[in-house]
Design an enzyme around this catalytic site. Structure first.
Site, mmCIF file in Angstrom:
data_model
loop_
_atom_site.group_PDB
_atom_site.id
_atom_site.type_symbol
_atom_site.label_atom_id
_atom_site.label_comp_id
_atom_site.label_asym_id
_atom_site.label_seq_id
_atom_site.Cartn_x
_atom_site.Cartn_y
_atom_site.Cartn_z
ATOM 1 N N HIS A 164 11.562 -18.683 -26.015
ATOM 2 C CA HIS A 164 10.240 -18.184 -25.632
ATOM 3 C C HIS A 164 9.780 -18.760 -24.290
ATOM 4 O O HIS A 164 8.644 -18.553 -23.869
ATOM 5 C CB HIS A 164 9.245 -18.567 -26.743
ATOM 6 C CG HIS A 164 7.959 -17.818 -26.714
ATOM 7 N ND1 HIS A 164 6.743 -18.444 -26.565
ATOM 8 C CD2 HIS A 164 7.688 -16.503 -26.809
ATOM 9 C CE1 HIS A 164 5.782 -17.549 -26.584
ATOM 10 N NE2 HIS A 164 6.315 -16.360 -26.727
ATOM 11 N N LYS A 189 9.313 -19.558 -20.189
ATOM 12 C CA LYS A 189 9.123 -18.796 -18.953
ATOM 13 C C LYS A 189 9.302 -19.755 -17.794
ATOM 14 O O LYS A 189 8.586 -20.752 -17.680
ATOM 15 C CB LYS A 189 7.725 -18.168 -18.884
ATOM 16 C CG LYS A 189 7.480 -17.068 -19.897
ATOM 17 C CD LYS A 189 6.972 -17.581 -21.201
ATOM 18 C CE LYS A 189 6.628 -16.436 -22.142
ATOM 19 N NZ LYS A 189 6.342 -16.887 -23.513
ATOM 20 N N ASP A 222 15.533 -23.203 -5.352
ATOM 21 C CA ASP A 222 16.172 -24.288 -4.588
ATOM 22 C C ASP A 222 15.942 -25.671 -5.176
ATOM 23 O O ASP A 222 16.201 -26.683 -4.515
ATOM 24 C CB ASP A 222 15.685 -24.282 -3.132
ATOM 25 C CG ASP A 222 16.178 -23.073 -2.358
ATOM 26 O OD1 ASP A 222 17.121 -22.402 -2.828
ATOM 27 O OD2 ASP A 222 15.608 -22.779 -1.287
ATOM 28 N N HIS A 260 -3.799 -14.108 -23.610
ATOM 29 C CA HIS A 260 -2.413 -14.511 -23.865
ATOM 30 C C HIS A 260 -2.126 -15.922 -23.360
ATOM 31 O O HIS A 260 -1.021 -16.436 -23.537
ATOM 32 C CB HIS A 260 -1.459 -13.511 -23.202
ATOM 33 C CG HIS A 260 -0.032 -13.668 -23.618
ATOM 34 N ND1 HIS A 260 0.935 -14.190 -22.790
ATOM 35 C CD2 HIS A 260 0.600 -13.376 -24.785
ATOM 36 C CE1 HIS A 260 2.095 -14.214 -23.423
ATOM 37 N NE2 HIS A 260 1.927 -13.725 -24.630
ATOM 38 N N LYS A 308 -1.944 -19.952 -22.937
ATOM 39 C CA LYS A 308 -1.786 -21.102 -23.824
ATOM 40 C C LYS A 308 -2.113 -22.349 -23.013
ATOM 41 O O LYS A 308 -1.301 -22.830 -22.220
ATOM 42 C CB LYS A 308 -0.352 -21.202 -24.358
ATOM 43 C CG LYS A 308 0.221 -19.881 -24.945
ATOM 44 C CD LYS A 308 0.999 -19.122 -23.936
ATOM 45 C CE LYS A 308 1.909 -18.064 -24.505
ATOM 46 N NZ LYS A 308 1.375 -17.146 -25.450
ATOM 47 N N ASP A 342 -10.262 -34.061 -22.077
ATOM 48 C CA ASP A 342 -11.186 -34.924 -21.342
ATOM 49 C C ASP A 342 -11.398 -34.406 -19.921
ATOM 50 O O ASP A 342 -11.574 -33.214 -19.732
ATOM 51 C CB ASP A 342 -10.705 -36.375 -21.395
ATOM 52 C CG ASP A 342 -10.656 -36.905 -22.830
ATOM 53 O OD1 ASP A 342 -11.422 -36.396 -23.662
ATOM 54 O OD2 ASP A 342 -9.845 -37.795 -23.109
#
Length: 364
Positions: free
Chosen positions: A110, A112, A117, A282, A284, A289
């Site tokens: 899952h 991404k 480089d 969508h 996350k 703090d």
């Protein structure tokens, strides 16, 4: 989980449009190699644009490697990357599923990730596709020593899928921290999956909840916590922490949405503030703090904690925290706060559906 690195420069990418632009710029600037890993890659305008840009770079002599999840990208045509391969690029699927390997439907990559480089990288929650342009989502670009940690994640996943060892030092960068002139963000990368006895992502989420002292603002598309995390959220409120949870009102998964609502009552009674964004959220992300940020691919549910291979970054940066706070507050302005009285007005039929979804929550 990797140890913290200092001297990193982090840029918050609000929305898929900004993330896509960052991808294109990273690809354009690459001179030696490009490593991409995405759960979903769609055969649409965004997917074809990024692919075609990679073809050009491969033709210029840049080493291009693309890894995508076989289930997340199940409807991607078999010949989608043919021209990239012909140009010299390398493409692999993560755990292709056959009738003999049906259980592998659950163990998905899952993550991404895009690395250029070894100097700069993208990570977050945005996949390759047009659909994300209509959703609220975020990601980050990172430069600094934290990129080496992201590179290690890709190198391991690539080796697992292809057997090719990317051990050359040229894939990694040396950073002179004494001469870093950019924002001195601290970054620690978390890579987790079902191969771990103790899931690193869940451990970190639990730690952030229990260590927060003044603020804990969570944004997640799928909110299905286990009992330990529920207890941690409630006790954070008892310590005086401002605990807020932001989830989508118009979720792409109605079953997950109803399962989430099964937890509302006890959290609201404890003093947790819950808002539902009027649209699909969508992203996350968690604010801890005044300088802690957790951003990545992991949702707050059993699938991310037990079944998926996930990638997140724990960052310490006051400026990044302020930016994320402004983003979060902007979404709150387009959200509806959930009150205990709202739950009392839920009809019997909806209550039954919510209860059924709750029973299925360990599988979601």
């Amino acid at each position: 989980m990797f140890p913290p690195t200092t001297g990193n420069n982090v840029v918050l990418l609000e929305g898929a449009k900004n993330a896509h632009q960052a991808w294109y710029e990273l690809v354009e600037q690459a001179n030696y190699h490009l490593h991409l890993l995405f759960y979903i890659w769609c055969d649409d305008k965004v997917g074809r644009t990024l692919r075609d840009q990679l073809i050009v770079k491969a033709q210029q002599g840049v080493s291009v490697r693309v890894l995508y999840d076989a289930v997340g990208s199940f409807d991607l045509p078999n010949d989608f990357f043919e021209a990239l391969i012909h140009a010299g690029g390398k493409v692999a699927k993560f755990l292709p599923v056959t009738l003999l390997r049906a259980p592998l439907l659950n163990f998905r990559n899952h993550r991404k990730l895009l690395i250029a480089d070894g100097h700069a990288a993208y990570t977050g929650g945005i996949n390759v596709g047009d659909e994300y342009l209509a959703w609220q989502d975020i990601g980050i670009t990172l430069s600094g020593a934290g990129v080496n940690q992201l590179q290690e994640v890709f190198v391991e996943d690539w080796f697992y899928c292809t057997g090719e060892e990317l051990t050359d030092a040229d894939y990694f960068c040396r950073y002179d921290l004494h001469h870093t002139v950019s924002d001195t963000a601290t970054c620690s990368v978390i890579a987790s999956g079902p191969d771990q006895h103790f899931n690193a992502t869940r451990e970190m989420v639990f730690l952030t909840i229990t260590q927060a002292r003044s603020r804990l603002w969570i944004a997640t598309p799928y909110f299905i916590p286990d009992e330990a995390l529920l207890l941690a959220l409630r006790t954070a409120v008892y310590r005086g922490v401002d605990v807020r949870i932001l989830v989508p009102r118009d979720s792409d998964s109605r079953l997950c949405q109803r399962a989430s609502r099964a937890y509302y009552t006890e959290l609201l009674e404890a003093g947790v503030l819950i808002n539902e964004y009027r649209g699909m959220l969508h992203a996350k992300a968690t604010l801890i703090d005044n300088q802690g940020v957790l951003i990545g691919s992991a949702n707050l549910d059993s699938r991310s904690f037990k079944l998926n291979f996930e990638l997140s970054a724990v960052l310490s940066s006051e400026s990044l925290c302020r930016q994320l706070q402004a983003w979060y507050e902007g979404l709150l302005a387009s959200s509806d706060r959930v009150f205990r009285s709202d739950l009392d007005r839920v009809g019997y039929g909806d209550r039954m559906v919510i209860s059924l979804a709750h029973l299925l929550s360990p599988l979601l």
